[in-house]
Design a protein around this motif. Sequence first.
Motif, PDB file in Angstrom:
ATOM      1  N   GLY A   1      11.228 -18.455  -2.362  1.00  0.00           N
ATOM      2  CA  GLY A   1      11.433 -17.764  -3.637  1.00  0.00           C
ATOM      3  C   GLY A   1      10.267 -18.037  -4.560  1.00  0.00           C
ATOM      4  O   GLY A   1       9.103 -17.923  -4.153  1.00  0.00           O
ATOM      5  N   GLY A   2      10.599 -18.446  -5.782  1.00  0.00           N
ATOM      6  CA  GLY A   2       9.590 -18.578  -6.834  1.00  0.00           C
ATOM      7  C   GLY A   2       8.404 -19.464  -6.480  1.00  0.00           C
ATOM      8  O   GLY A   2       7.259 -19.116  -6.762  1.00  0.00           O
TER       9      GLY A   2
ATOM     10  N   LEU B   1       4.746 -17.980  -6.239  1.00  0.00           N
ATOM     11  CA  LEU B   1       3.742 -18.486  -7.181  1.00  0.00           C
ATOM     12  C   LEU B   1       2.458 -18.825  -6.429  1.00  0.00           C
ATOM     13  O   LEU B   1       1.354 -18.499  -6.873  1.00  0.00           O
ATOM     14  CB  LEU B   1       4.271 -19.734  -7.892  1.00  0.00           C
TER      15      LEU B   1
ATOM     16  N   ARG C   1      15.247 -25.495  -3.117  1.00  0.00           N
ATOM     17  CA  ARG C   1      15.581 -26.519  -4.098  1.00  0.00           C
ATOM     18  C   ARG C   1      16.663 -27.500  -3.701  1.00  0.00           C
ATOM     19  O   ARG C   1      17.117 -28.246  -4.536  1.00  0.00           O
ATOM     20  CB  ARG C   1      16.042 -25.887  -5.402  1.00  0.00           C
TER      21      ARG C   1
ATOM     22  N   HIS D   1       8.348 -28.579  -9.798  1.00  0.00           N
ATOM     23  CA  HIS D   1       8.943 -27.260 -10.042  1.00  0.00           C
ATOM     24  C   HIS D   1      10.414 -27.308 -10.420  1.00  0.00           C
ATOM     25  O   HIS D   1      11.044 -26.252 -10.503  1.00  0.00           O
ATOM     26  CB  HIS D   1       8.810 -26.373  -8.802  1.00  0.00           C
TER      27      HIS D   1
ATOM     28  N   VAL E   1       5.880 -26.451 -15.102  1.00  0.00           N
ATOM     29  CA  VAL E   1       5.475 -25.066 -14.920  1.00  0.00           C
ATOM     30  C   VAL E   1       5.825 -24.139 -16.096  1.00  0.00           C
ATOM     31  O   VAL E   1       5.642 -22.932 -16.001  1.00  0.00           O
ATOM     32  CB  VAL E   1       6.038 -24.506 -13.600  1.00  0.00           C
TER      33      VAL E   1
ATOM     34  N   ASN F   1       3.535 -21.041 -15.741  1.00  0.00           N
ATOM     35  CA  ASN F   1       3.334 -20.130 -14.614  1.00  0.00           C
ATOM     36  C   ASN F   1       2.830 -18.770 -15.068  1.00  0.00           C
ATOM     37  O   ASN F   1       2.917 -18.401 -16.244  1.00  0.00           O
ATOM     38  CB  ASN F   1       4.663 -19.905 -13.874  1.00  0.00           C
TER      39      ASN F   1
ATOM     40  N   TYR G   1      23.212 -22.688 -10.726  1.00  0.00           N
ATOM     41  CA  TYR G   1      22.547 -22.874 -12.017  1.00  0.00           C
ATOM     42  C   TYR G   1      21.963 -21.574 -12.562  1.00  0.00           C
ATOM     43  O   TYR G   1      21.773 -21.413 -13.755  1.00  0.00           O
ATOM     44  CB  TYR G   1      21.477 -23.983 -11.933  1.00  0.00           C
TER      45      TYR G   1
ATOM     46  N   GLU H   1      16.315 -23.963 -15.237  1.00  0.00           N
ATOM     47  CA  GLU H   1      15.293 -23.143 -14.562  1.00  0.00           C
ATOM     48  C   GLU H   1      13.930 -23.601 -15.062  1.00  0.00           C
ATOM     49  O   GLU H   1      13.600 -23.434 -16.229  1.00  0.00           O
ATOM     50  CB  GLU H   1      15.505 -21.667 -14.884  1.00  0.00           C
ATOM     51  N   ALA H   2      13.129 -24.154 -14.154  1.00  0.00           N
ATOM     52  CA  ALA H   2      11.853 -24.716 -14.594  1.00  0.00           C
ATOM     53  C   ALA H   2      11.013 -23.680 -15.331  1.00  0.00           C
ATOM     54  O   ALA H   2      10.519 -23.928 -16.429  1.00  0.00           O
ATOM     55  CB  ALA H   2      11.097 -25.262 -13.391  1.00  0.00           C
ATOM     56  N   SER H   3      10.868 -22.535 -14.729  1.00  0.00           N
ATOM     57  CA  SER H   3      10.095 -21.487 -15.391  1.00  0.00           C
ATOM     58  C   SER H   3      10.735 -20.125 -15.145  1.00  0.00           C
ATOM     59  O   SER H   3      11.117 -19.420 -16.066  1.00  0.00           O
ATOM     60  CB  SER H   3       8.652 -21.471 -14.852  1.00  0.00           C
ATOM     61  N   GLY H   4      10.877 -19.789 -13.865  1.00  0.00           N
ATOM     62  CA  GLY H   4      11.175 -18.405 -13.542  1.00  0.00           C
ATOM     63  C   GLY H   4       9.847 -17.671 -13.590  1.00  0.00           C
ATOM     64  O   GLY H   4       8.979 -17.990 -14.413  1.00  0.00           O
TER      65      GLY H   4
HETATM   66  C1  GLG Z   1      10.792 -23.209  -8.627  1.00  0.00           C
HETATM   67  C2  GLG Z   1      11.601 -23.069  -9.888  1.00  0.00           C
HETATM   68  C3  GLG Z   1      11.270 -21.822 -10.690  1.00  0.00           C
HETATM   69  C4  GLG Z   1       9.787 -21.682 -10.848  1.00  0.00           C
HETATM   70  C5  GLG Z   1       9.129 -21.693  -9.494  1.00  0.00           C
HETATM   71  C6  GLG Z   1       7.621 -21.668  -9.588  1.00  0.00           C
HETATM   72  O1  GLG Z   1      12.950 -23.168  -9.661  1.00  0.00           O
HETATM   73  O2  GLG Z   1      11.893 -21.896 -11.954  1.00  0.00           O
HETATM   74  O3  GLG Z   1       9.468 -20.492 -11.509  1.00  0.00           O
HETATM   75  O4  GLG Z   1       9.450 -22.872  -8.791  1.00  0.00           O
HETATM   76  O5  GLG Z   1       7.165 -22.726 -10.363  1.00  0.00           O
HETATM   77  N1  GLG Z   1      11.687 -23.433  -6.406  1.00  0.00           N
HETATM   78  C7  GLG Z   1      11.361 -22.604  -7.373  1.00  0.00           C
HETATM   79  O6  GLG Z   1      11.468 -21.433  -7.187  1.00  0.00           O
END
Ligand code: GLG
Length: 836
Positions: free
Chosen positions: A134-135, A139, A288, A373, A451, A480, A570, A672-675
């Motif tokens: 995913g994110g 990224l 995660r 992250h 992030v 990010n 979450y 959520e760290a960033s999204g």
């Molecule tokens: C994580 C976080 C996301 C973040 C992404 C990139 O949960 O919030 O945007 O990294 O830093 N495991 C993820 O997707």
Amino acid sequence: MSEDERHRSDLLYTLMDTYIKNDVLSVQESIVNHVEYTIARSRYHFDDFEAYQATAYSTRDRLIESWNDTQQYFHDQDPKRVYYLSMEFLVGRSLLNALYNLNLKGLYREALEQLGYNLEIIKERERDAALGNGGLGRLASCFLDSMATENLPAWGYGLRYQYGMFRQTIQDGFQRENPDYWLTLGNPWEIERPNVTYPVSFYGHVSAREEDGRQIFVWNPAEQVDAVAYDNPIPGYRTANTINLRLWSAKPSREFDLESFNSGDYVASILEKQNAESISSVLYPDDRTYKGKELRLKQQHFFVSATLQDILRRYTAQHGSLENFSDKVALQLNDTHPTIGIAELMRLLMDVYKWGWTASWEATTKVFSFTNHTVLPEALEQWPVELLQELLPRHMQIIYDINWRFLQELRAKFGNDQAREYRMSIIQEGDEKMVRMAHLALVASHTVNGVAEIHSELIKQTIFEDFYEMYPKKFQNKTNGVTPRRWLAFCNPPLRNLINETLGTDAWISRLDLLEGLKSHADDGEFQSRWVEVKQLAKAKLAAKIKELCGVEVSTDALFDVQVKRIHEYKRQVLNILGIIHRYDQIRNMSEEEKADVVPRVCIIGGKAAPGYELAKRIIKLISAVSQRVNNDPAVGDLLKVVFIPDYNVSLAEVIVPGSELSQHISTAGTEASGTSNMKFAMNGCLIIGTMDGANVEIAEEIGDDNIFIFGALAHEVPKLRTERADLKVDDRFAHVVRLISSGEFGYADFFTPIVDAVQGSDYYLVANDFPAYLRAQDAVDRTYKNSSIWTRMSIMSVAGCGKFSSDRTIRQYATEIWGVEPCERPRPPNAPEGY
Ligand code: GLG
């Protein structure tokens, strides 16, 4: 140069055209050549898939040319390099991205058209490279695009999984996982490098001996596999630079343990060797959450060992020795996944290159930096000491040594504070001793970053509080970003064209701040109607996709409301679905007159649940059950449709993001760290409904908080609200919708009990608490949507305010504030055709 050499060099020069030619006929020749000679089909008869393959090979030729010249240029200039180490790269498709970046899309479209093929159709035949969850993985791919575009002397390193992210199907509303064997029909984008191979060792024991009065440790491994390099060229946008993503694949070792073939069971020993390939065969589909699986640790070590051997080998090949290595190399750890690399670099420097501890440690701590992250504790990797000891005995020894010195440092700074030592030690004591990988990363890295602003603050106050106290200067933030090429310019051509026309330039595609120029048009009625037209086009495309994938007909006059992301408690898909049930219940109880006033909605949800995440899978079933009910209720009609889009991935996102009008980023504040999809949606003129979490906070700041629908508890309120949850007077509407689920309104009442219990019990993610505020925010959405001019203005302002969220900006900050690397732009050769 001798006479002979000169002659040879002249000959070589004339053997190849200096540049691949850029005219329709040459492109056609190239494609047809690949049909005939690379994929061995007849040039008189090839289907769409074969046309895709040949086009991909033809494009690859150009990438290789540029890749070679870029690497040569880096070599000659010899700047400081950065290597981005990531267990995941969520690449998606490559064809259109490459053609656009090379500025050759028009040419290829035309060339293909004359041959009877449509680029828009054949591009759909490419399988997504889904080497990430995913994110975090996406990224990493956005970063590669930006590093290439910003001309950084950078490479990415990762694993070439044979099975990427599983493919999700929905059967009877339940998620089913299917293997993603994405390489079945070949992968034109990679270049296998059988000669770039390194042995990677496991198990065995460590022996010690004296050498020149020094103790030398020798690891005698019991298992060895080979890591083979596969290079994936990453073109920058409108630059002559093409950088490299080097992925490793595991192969049986060529040399190791040859005698086992000559004695004993020949067949069994072949089979055992084949097993080596399993190391790089499958991506762990857990997003995660962390499971202490041996194969995963093997993957991590396999990945970093091959990577570091390669970096050291290439460095010494160029410089004759490792001198100045730490001034010329930066290594970025994407999360803790590659952290075992810290021990591996120490091992290589000490045991192979015969450096002493001090010099090795100095170099190691100078090159590594680390990105965190998540603050979710379940994602913090820990390995049982016993497992690490068995699999990597020498590394365990080194980690103990690092920890011993670290604890000395701790005592020197804070005196004898046992509780602190217990908390901070790299080794967690207890029944089962564990190695805390984040602590290892924190001790050995010169910099750690979060992030998004809020996240970078939170890690200092929560999970890394002690380390912040000890090393305050190590902590940084790097908000990010996403690549505006894939996520706006290429996936949304009508919007791109409108922006180009309005700003009178396409320079914004690599200087996203320029989007600000749209602000002055936000109130212009004529511009607004063109903006709406563009959105309608994208909505029509999305509606067609929904019809294709879900069999549901949706009206493009409805508001398209979207939540696509991994399914996780979450992220609160449950809050969304409870809101939908509430809306449904209201509509079905309305008079016809009241109904006339309702804003019709299409609620679109998508995302994968980790195969072992039971509750997340139940949430998917709940969404499907609600959609079944709602979509077939004649009392509702077109006022509400609910669809679950199966197999959400990068390519689908490229259709969903442009076609959305409202996007939900509604995680419990502080989780959520960033999204990053929030940025993609905002960039495409989609309004956000969200909590003050992750990058939402900065998006609100940039686009103005009157252009976003913010609701819910704030991060600093969350801990207290959790403790008070038992006393919360639950909103009646909340109680009612939860009762509808538990009473069997949507069937499967027993199956949904764990979901009901979660939000009625401790409700860790505060769904009940935020429910009323969420409904208020959704009311505001409906009200606003009724006024097209206000809505459109907000949409324009969203795009105009998105400049900050380009990954180009993020990467420039990493380069100057963490890595200390500078751009190294290969000059475009004089007379080179455009696109070269
Ligand atoms: C994580 C976080 C996301 C973040 C992404 C990139 O949960 O919030 O945007 O990294 O830093 N495991 C993820 O997707």
